[in-house]
Design a protein around this motif. Sequence first.
Motif, PDB file in Angstrom:
ATOM      1  N   THR A  25     -32.601   6.195   7.165  1.00 24.35           N
ATOM      2  CA  THR A  25     -33.549   6.487   8.076  1.00 24.35           C
ATOM      3  C   THR A  25     -33.461   7.951   6.069  1.00 24.35           C
ATOM      4  O   THR A  25     -32.807   7.695   6.243  1.00 24.35           O
ATOM      5  N   ARG A  26     -34.982   8.226   6.497  1.00 31.19           N
ATOM      6  CA  ARG A  26     -34.951   9.524   5.778  1.00 31.19           C
ATOM      7  C   ARG A  26     -34.137  10.538   5.384  1.00 31.19           C
ATOM      8  O   ARG A  26     -33.956  11.468   4.643  1.00 31.19           O
ATOM      9  N   GLY A  27     -33.588  11.137   6.946  1.00 29.79           N
ATOM     10  CA  GLY A  27     -32.217  11.785   6.895  1.00 29.79           C
ATOM     11  C   GLY A  27     -31.333  10.984   6.580  1.00 29.79           C
ATOM     12  O   GLY A  27     -31.057  10.320   5.714  1.00 29.79           O
ATOM     13  N   ASN A  28     -30.316  10.881   7.434  1.00 30.18           N
ATOM     14  CA  ASN A  28     -28.477  10.104   7.156  1.00 30.18           C
ATOM     15  C   ASN A  28     -28.697   8.815   8.053  1.00 30.18           C
ATOM     16  O   ASN A  28     -29.958   8.270   8.609  1.00 30.18           O
ATOM     17  N   THR A  29     -28.032   8.219   7.298  1.00 29.85           N
ATOM     18  CA  THR A  29     -28.140   7.026   7.960  1.00 29.85           C
ATOM     19  C   THR A  29     -26.648   7.337   8.902  1.00 29.85           C
ATOM     20  O   THR A  29     -25.293   7.759   8.873  1.00 29.85           O
ATOM     21  N   PHE A  30     -27.063   6.025  10.107  1.00 29.16           N
ATOM     22  CA  PHE A  30     -25.886   6.166  11.395  1.00 29.16           C
ATOM     23  C   PHE A  30     -25.924   4.695  11.573  1.00 29.16           C
ATOM     24  O   PHE A  30     -26.117   3.567  11.208  1.00 29.16           O
ATOM     25  N   VAL A  31     -24.826   4.729  11.866  1.00 31.53           N
ATOM     26  CA  VAL A  31     -23.737   3.760  12.694  1.00 31.53           C
ATOM     27  C   VAL A  31     -23.416   3.590  14.200  1.00 31.53           C
ATOM     28  O   VAL A  31     -22.976   4.770  14.581  1.00 31.53           O
ATOM     29  N   TYR A  32     -24.470   2.949  15.293  1.00 28.88           N
ATOM     30  CA  TYR A  32     -24.438   2.771  16.340  1.00 28.88           C
ATOM     31  C   TYR A  32     -23.430   1.796  16.715  1.00 28.88           C
ATOM     32  O   TYR A  32     -24.035   0.909  16.840  1.00 28.88           O
ATOM     33  N   ASP A  33     -22.228   1.844  17.556  1.00 36.06           N
ATOM     34  CA  ASP A  33     -21.680   1.361  18.056  1.00 36.06           C
ATOM     35  C   ASP A  33     -21.746   1.030  19.742  1.00 36.06           C
ATOM     36  O   ASP A  33     -21.004   0.040  20.682  1.00 36.06           O
ATOM     37  N   GLY A  34     -23.411   0.692  20.494  1.00 34.25           N
ATOM     38  CA  GLY A  34     -23.191   0.657  21.872  1.00 34.25           C
ATOM     39  C   GLY A  34     -23.302   2.258  22.475  1.00 34.25           C
ATOM     40  O   GLY A  34     -23.973   2.318  23.669  1.00 34.25           O
ATOM     41  N   LYS A  35     -22.685   2.954  21.938  1.00 33.80           N
ATOM     42  CA  LYS A  35     -22.495   4.548  22.629  1.00 33.80           C
ATOM     43  C   LYS A  35     -22.747   5.432  21.906  1.00 33.80           C
ATOM     44  O   LYS A  35     -23.207   6.933  22.538  1.00 33.80           O
ATOM     45  N   THR A  36     -22.436   5.597  20.428  1.00 37.76           N
ATOM     46  CA  THR A  36     -21.931   6.683  20.186  1.00 37.76           C
ATOM     47  C   THR A  36     -22.500   6.454  18.842  1.00 37.76           C
ATOM     48  O   THR A  36     -22.196   5.302  17.643  1.00 37.76           O
ATOM     49  N   PHE A  37     -23.571   7.748  18.324  1.00 33.76           N
ATOM     50  CA  PHE A  37     -23.880   6.804  16.659  1.00 33.76           C
ATOM     51  C   PHE A  37     -23.701   7.882  15.419  1.00 33.76           C
ATOM     52  O   PHE A  37     -22.749   9.301  16.259  1.00 33.76           O
ATOM     53  N   THR A  38     -22.795   7.701  14.702  1.00 28.42           N
ATOM     54  CA  THR A  38     -21.935   8.006  13.685  1.00 28.42           C
ATOM     55  C   THR A  38     -22.450   7.899  12.568  1.00 28.42           C
ATOM     56  O   THR A  38     -23.243   7.043  12.206  1.00 28.42           O
ATOM     57  N   VAL A  39     -22.410   8.747  11.496  1.00 30.42           N
ATOM     58  CA  VAL A  39     -23.205   9.478  10.328  1.00 30.42           C
ATOM     59  C   VAL A  39     -22.402   8.757   8.806  1.00 30.42           C
ATOM     60  O   VAL A  39     -21.239   8.878   9.735  1.00 30.42           O
ATOM     61  N   PHE A  40     -22.977   7.975   8.523  1.00 28.57           N
ATOM     62  CA  PHE A  40     -21.985   6.687   7.008  1.00 28.57           C
ATOM     63  C   PHE A  40     -22.145   7.341   6.488  1.00 28.57           C
ATOM     64  O   PHE A  40     -23.008   7.712   5.702  1.00 28.57           O
TER      65      PHE A  40
END
Length: 358
Positions: free
Chosen positions: A199-214
């Motif tokens: 994204t224009r902000g953070n990069t996120f990793v999503y495991d199907g339940k939780t979004f984590t900032v990479f």
Amino acid sequence: MRYAHIYSLLLMSVLCTSCRGQNKTELPKADAGFENKALTTTQGPKTITRNIIQDKKSNIWIAAFDGIFRYDGKSFTHITSKVSSARFFSILEDRKGNLWFGSIGSGVFYYDGKSFQNFTTRDGLLNNDVGSIYEDKKGNIWFGVFGGASRYDGTSFRNYIINGDAMNEDRTGKTFTNRPPYEVNSIIEDKTGRFWFGTRGNTFVYDGKTFTVFSHENTPFKNVRKIIEDKKGNIWLGGNDGLWNYDGSKFTNFTQKFVGHIYEDKKDNIWISSESFNDLSRLLFGYGANTASWALSRYDGKSLSNKKPVVTQIKSNEIMIFGILEAYDGSIWFGTMNGVYRYDGKTISDFKGEEVRE
């Protein structure tokens, strides 16, 4: 971030606006000769060309600010000339052979080869500015928009909203008729089933339940324009912090220049579009937009593990370079501010022909 001010004025004219989705909205049905009536030319798009794909039948499809174009190897057909005057930003062929076209301000257009359907914020799409489109392993279609992402399962949309530095599923049915501050530029599902959102902000990793900032060394990857997974399962990120490779444990930085697009070809070479400022231009002119110069470069796949991989610059001195595609014949296509180009391994060709028929 580092070069954000270089592009601020330019990108205002290059990027997206607002969307929604749930029920299909039918456009006027195409008659039997609809495509034959579309404008056919020897010339491709004339303006900003954002994305390029090749379909299962070998046709090249191009999303540009002057419309969607299909190239059959001989001529171009302006597919949307009778449908919409929207500027198009993204494009996808799904596993069933249907096409999806993401626009700026007019939502998503679905095309089955005969007729069009339009999805907007009226139907549940989060925003009508669609910068990226992706199909996951289950056949869901994801749309990266300003403000977050929308997942379409064939019936309805599920929206995910960026709130500052976080991203979460929205259960309120909220949509944006304005332009929120963050855009989702790139979406992929990796081999483990995790989703990556640049994204224009953070990069996120999503495991199907939780979004984590990479992050790397406690610093989030910000303003990432493109994410890919290569054949070995490595994740590549390109954006404000340059070109990075992540193998699951180790990070490798290949360039600190701003990277707009990444593509892996059949020979495992990595192609990128990136800024190509030099020290002299910085010294004389500073970082103003007028000094911006972009290049198309190829990193030799066999040398990627070396400290100094072999890099070949194929095209330079472009204002910007966008989507990259390797066609089935091995040629490389790429989009620019003034149309599309093709590189056959020796020469670069543009498509500046004359109109043939209407």
